[in-house]
Design a protein around this motif. Structure first.
Motif: not given
Lengths: 242, 337, 346
Positions: C212-221, C242-250
């Motif tokens: 939740y914090l990642l999705l709402t507080r970080t730039r990548m989120g 592409q970086r967003v997709i890798w973050a999603t997979w991670a």
């Protein structure tokens, strides 16, 4: 192709052919925009105006011809690289992140900025006071005019040299429409060049230095804003014959 | 090995490959023609097999048989015509049951995004398996059904039965194949391909997309039911184990992908090729014999085909080949102005 | 790409206009409370359902994110779970003992502290595997312009291949982390809680809050949410998709892997087919919460988990996946966009 002034144009699309699937929509369109200029593209429905915008922004592949920005060839460059060069595009519809807040939309606009962009967000709030009232509001709750403001503000976050605006007045009330045009003129006054696709051709041409008429995916006519406005045929065909 | 032994083996191989061809043809209607992602083939396979087996097989006898119903059509359902007409009645019933289940699942999910259909077929396959596993009264649970009757039993020596059944299987396959060739060339088939290629455009041209999808889904499921029935009367034993995802769903996908989806010849060719690889590898030395390696191989085969040769061995004509870029779709925001 | 959101529920009956997600949430809360206080219910089942819901949630949140951002149903998600579970098993069973790290029955738990070491490695393996498979396979397909069905088909192939690989390495027999029997906690209302469940709950809560914090507080989120919302606009905004997709997979692969370890702990067994079987509750939770909506998936997971457990009071426990499936079908009939709608516009 040289720009009218003889110096290097800011944007130079030269004989662009592009389309979707197996059909070409643009059959060799050429458009130039100089520094600080407003240029409007008008034409009938389906003549390829939006496709031209998407092609310049890198969303649609250039099949033939060339797009140069500040002298650099950007035909075939992916959208995120085009944006990084200072050419920002505001699509006609779905031009905001509806489920994100106003502030988050602006932060996304600054995605490529490595520096501290909070000052820039405050600049945008200064330019569009409507947005400043509740920066935490989700974008999908905004009115049509506010959405358009947000979309433009998002595109301005990168300090672009050229803004591509696709129908910024679509679906707005007359009062809103005047306000949007006023803002566009204001932004232009700060030195941002604009390439505009506009249905309200009279207003748009009125503030443009030059205009292009597209038809059937080809250049039909090119002239200064006032000359196009004075052209009786243009007036009859595209200006609602007022 | 003697020639007779090799021939026996080859005929047995053709029987199984033919049955898998029927299943692959069914999948081809759903995925190849229409783009429907059914990952629960095993559900329809099992429903078809159990339906025919239960209706035609003998009622329970003895203390190890917990199920309560066996239609015994093989003894009573011949309609006195002198040939085993019950066999076709059993296949017909299998088709009906599969059609009914496919109709319900399709009705619920096909109005929605395609992904829902995939998830629902996964659920139906598992539910069918759990039903036959747990409801001993229905089909003897994990002990399974045996003594499933054979078509024209006694016409030929039992150890040579494959020589008779191979004719039956290939006959059914030929009928289905010709019917599917007709279907794909018909206006109906063209609409299905249009839907697969561009649903939005098909909808825009006034086609009731979900109706066509439902028809294709049901037709595919019905053909899978035929495959199930053919299987039941060949193996003569069914248990929930029979319908594990590998041999009842995954391998059929590999067959269609390898042969070439959207192509009926490809579906049949793929069934023979993949079944050949599957059965052939057991004679190979070392790791290839390992069933787990063969399991891995089926998955790798699908991924490899998708990456390297999306059309499979035969593929489809280029005109209808799959795969378009997002940008190649018509502009969604309208080419306004 | 925005078409998918318009397709969902386009022609279906809608709830009244005044009905907002808050109403749905309240209705669901009421339902859960009503279920909870019904005296015929065994509270123990409800509580166990909540723990099961926590495991489902870890898988379903990632699955929903992948669904929302990559736009296809990843049927290999269950097999990313067993990847994590088996890598953790490798650490506990083979690697850590070489370093002299062995043990079971840590405090009140059945497992030992090696599991705490193995857990992050399992998560790492899940994340790395997901990113590697994207780089090697999905990325090429995307660049070629493959549609969602092709991507889903590929994920089916990967699901089979991953399970086959696990079977080659670890066999098909039932394995389990080293464990020691432990007393369950007895609470009022005849609630019995295995201590391991508390560990599972703590891990699940920490991870859900982190996501939740990642999705709402970080730039990548935020970029992930933006991409799920409007992929074309994300491109022209300059978001590195592409970086967003890798973050999603991670995130998706990592969470799935942890869910796999926790599932193996709670069931006291580890089997290659566990992942594929778990797909049904995962997808049911995703559908319930609205595809692409990770918060919805969280709520959906608890509803599915509790219902699955509670159903065993009347129904043969082996039907639990069928129960999850039935809930999903009812949901698709009643409100196909899920309880909270997808993350798409409108």
């Amino acid at each position: 192709m040289d720009s009218p002034g003889g110096i290097l144009a800011l944007l130079e699309a030269d004989g662009v052919v592009a389309g979707y699937g197996e059909t070409d929509i643009l059959h060799g369109v050429s458009v130039t925009v100089d520094d600080g200029e407003i240029v409007t593209i008008i034409g009938p429905n389906g003549c390829g105006k939006s496709t031209l915008m998407k092609t310049i922004a890198g969303l649609v592949k250039v099949r033939s011809g060339r797009v140069r920005f500040r002298g650099e060839d950007i035909s075939g460059a992916p959208p995120e690289r085009v944006v990084g060069k200072g050419l920002c595009y505001v699509p006609q519809a779905a031009n905001i992140f509806a489920s994100l807040s106003i502030r988050e939309n602006l932060e996304m606009g600054a995605f490529l900025r490595k520096d501290d962009y909070r000052g820039r967000i405050n600049d945008m709030f200064g330019l569009f006071p409507d947005l400043a009232q509740a920066p935490g509001r989700k974008a999908h709750t905004l009115s049509g005019g506010q959405r358009q403001m947000l979309a433009i503000a998002r595109a301005l976050m990168l300090d672009p040299a050229l803004l591509l605006l696709d129908e910024p007045s679509a679906g707005l009330s007359p009062a809103m429409l005047d306000m949007v045009f006023e803002r566009i003129a204001g932004i232009n006054a700060t030195g941002v060049a604009m390439l505009l696709v506009e249905h309200n051709a009279r207003e748009a041409l009125g503030m443009s230095s030059r205009g292009y008429v597209l038809a059937g995916g080809e250049n039909r006519l090119e002239d200064t804003g006032p000359e196009l406005l004075a052209n009786p045929e243009i007036s009859r065909l595209y200006l609602g014959g007022r | 090995m003697e020639f007779a032994g090799i021939l026996d083996y080859a005929v047995g191989f053709v029987v199984m490959a033919g049955i898998y061809s029927v299943l692959a043809l069914g999948l081809n209607v759903q995925w190849g023609f229409t783009g429907l992602f059914n990952i629960g083939i095993a559900g329809f396979f099992a429903l078809g097999a159990y339906t025919s087996a239960l209706l035609t097989g003998p009622p329970p006898q003895g203390q190890f048989e917990d199920f309560v119903f066996g239609g015994d059509w093989a003894q009573t359902g011949g309609l006195g015509l002198g040939i085993d007409l019950w066999f076709f009645l059993g296949i017909g019933a299998a088709m009906l049951v599969c059609a009914a289940v496919a109709l319900v699942i399709g009705y619920v999910t096909l109005r929605l995004n395609d992904d829902y259909l995939a998830i629902a077929t996964l659920g139906i396959a598992e539910s069918v398996r759990l039903f036959f596993l747990n409801e001993k009264w229905a089909a003897n649970g994990s002990r399974g059904l045996y003594n499933i009757p054979q078509f024209l039993e006694g016409w030929i020596a039992p150890d040579k039965y494959d020589y008779l059944y191979v004719v039956v299987v290939l006959g059914v396959l030929a009928v289905l194949f010709l019917a599917m060739q007709q279907a794909v060339r018909s206006p109906w088939g063209r609409v299905l391909r249009a839907i697969r290629e561009d649903e939005v455009a098909a909808e825009a041209s006034g086609k009731d997309v979900s109706k066509f999808k439902l028809q294709a889904f049901v037709l595919g499921a019905v053909i899978m039911g035929v495959g199930g029935a053919l299987y039941a009367h060949n193996i003569r034993f069914l248990s929930p184990q029979t319908f594990d995802p590998l041999l009842a769903t995954f391998i059929i996908w590999a067959m269609l992908m390898v042969g070439g989806s959207g192509n009926n010849v490809g579906a049949v060719l793929g069934a023979f090729v993949v079944w050949g690889i599957w059965t052939g590898t057991q004679f190979m030395p070392g790791v290839f014999k390992d069933p787990n390696f063969r399991f891995f191989m089926i998955g790798a085969l699908i991924v490899g085909v998708m990456l390297l040769r999306p059309g499979g061995i035969l593929g489809e004509s280029r005109r209808t080949a799959r795969g378009r870029t997002a940008a190649a779709r018509p502009p969604e925001t309208g080419d306004g102005g | 790409m925005t078409v998918r959101w318009q397709n969902i529920g386009g022609k279906l009956p809608r709830l009244p206009r005044w009905w907002t997600p808050a109403h749905t949430a309240a209705a669901v809360a009421l339902l859960v409370v009503a279920l909870g206080i019904l005296p015929v219910l065994k509270m123990s089942l409800v509580v166990n359902g909540v723990f099961l819901g926590g495991i489902i949630a870890l898988g379903a949140i990632g699955l929903s994110l992948v669904f929302g951002i990559l736009n296809f149903a990843n049927v290999a998600h269950g097999d990313y779970m067993i990847t994590g579970a088996y890598v953790a098993f490798f650490f506990i069973d083979s690697f850590l003992p070489l370093l002299g790290i062995e043990g079971q029955g840590l405090g009140p738990f059945t497992f030992g502290y090696p599991l705490l070491i193995a857990l992050p490695f399992g998560a790492l393996a899940g994340a790395v595997a997901a990113i590697a498979l994207d780089s090697l396979i999905y990325r090429r397909l995307r660049l070629r312009g493959a549609n969602a069905a092709v991507l889903a088909m590929t994920s089916l192939g990967l699901a089979i291949a991953i399970r086959g690989l696990a079977q080659i390495i670890w066999g098909t027999q039932v394995l389990s982390y080293p464990r020691e029997s432990r007393q369950v906690f007895h609470l009022p209302l005849d609630v019995r809680i295995p201590p391991d469940s508390l560990f599972i709950a703590v891990v699940a809560i920490i991870l859900v809050v982190s996501v939740y914090l990642l999705l709402t507080r970080t730039r990548m989120g935020k970029a992930m949410r933006a991409t799920a919302d409007n992929p074309d606009l994300a491109l022209v905004t300059g978001i590195n998709t592409q970086r967003v997709i890798w973050a999603t997979w991670a995130i998706g692969g990592g969470l799935a892997a942890i869910a796999g370890v926790l599932l193996a702990v709670s069931q006291a067994q580890l089997l290659p087919i566990m992942g594929w079987k778990f797909l049904i509750p995962l997808f049911a939770a995703v559908v319930l919460g609205g595809i692409g909506n990770p918060y919805g998936a969280l709520v959906g997971a608890f509803i599915i988990g509790v219902t699955m457990e509670v159903s065993t009071q009347w129904i043969n426990p082996s039907y639990k996946p069928a129960v999850a499936f039935a809930i999903m079908i009812v949901m698709l009939l009643a409100r196909p966009r899920g309880l909270f709608g997808g993350s798409g516009p409108g």
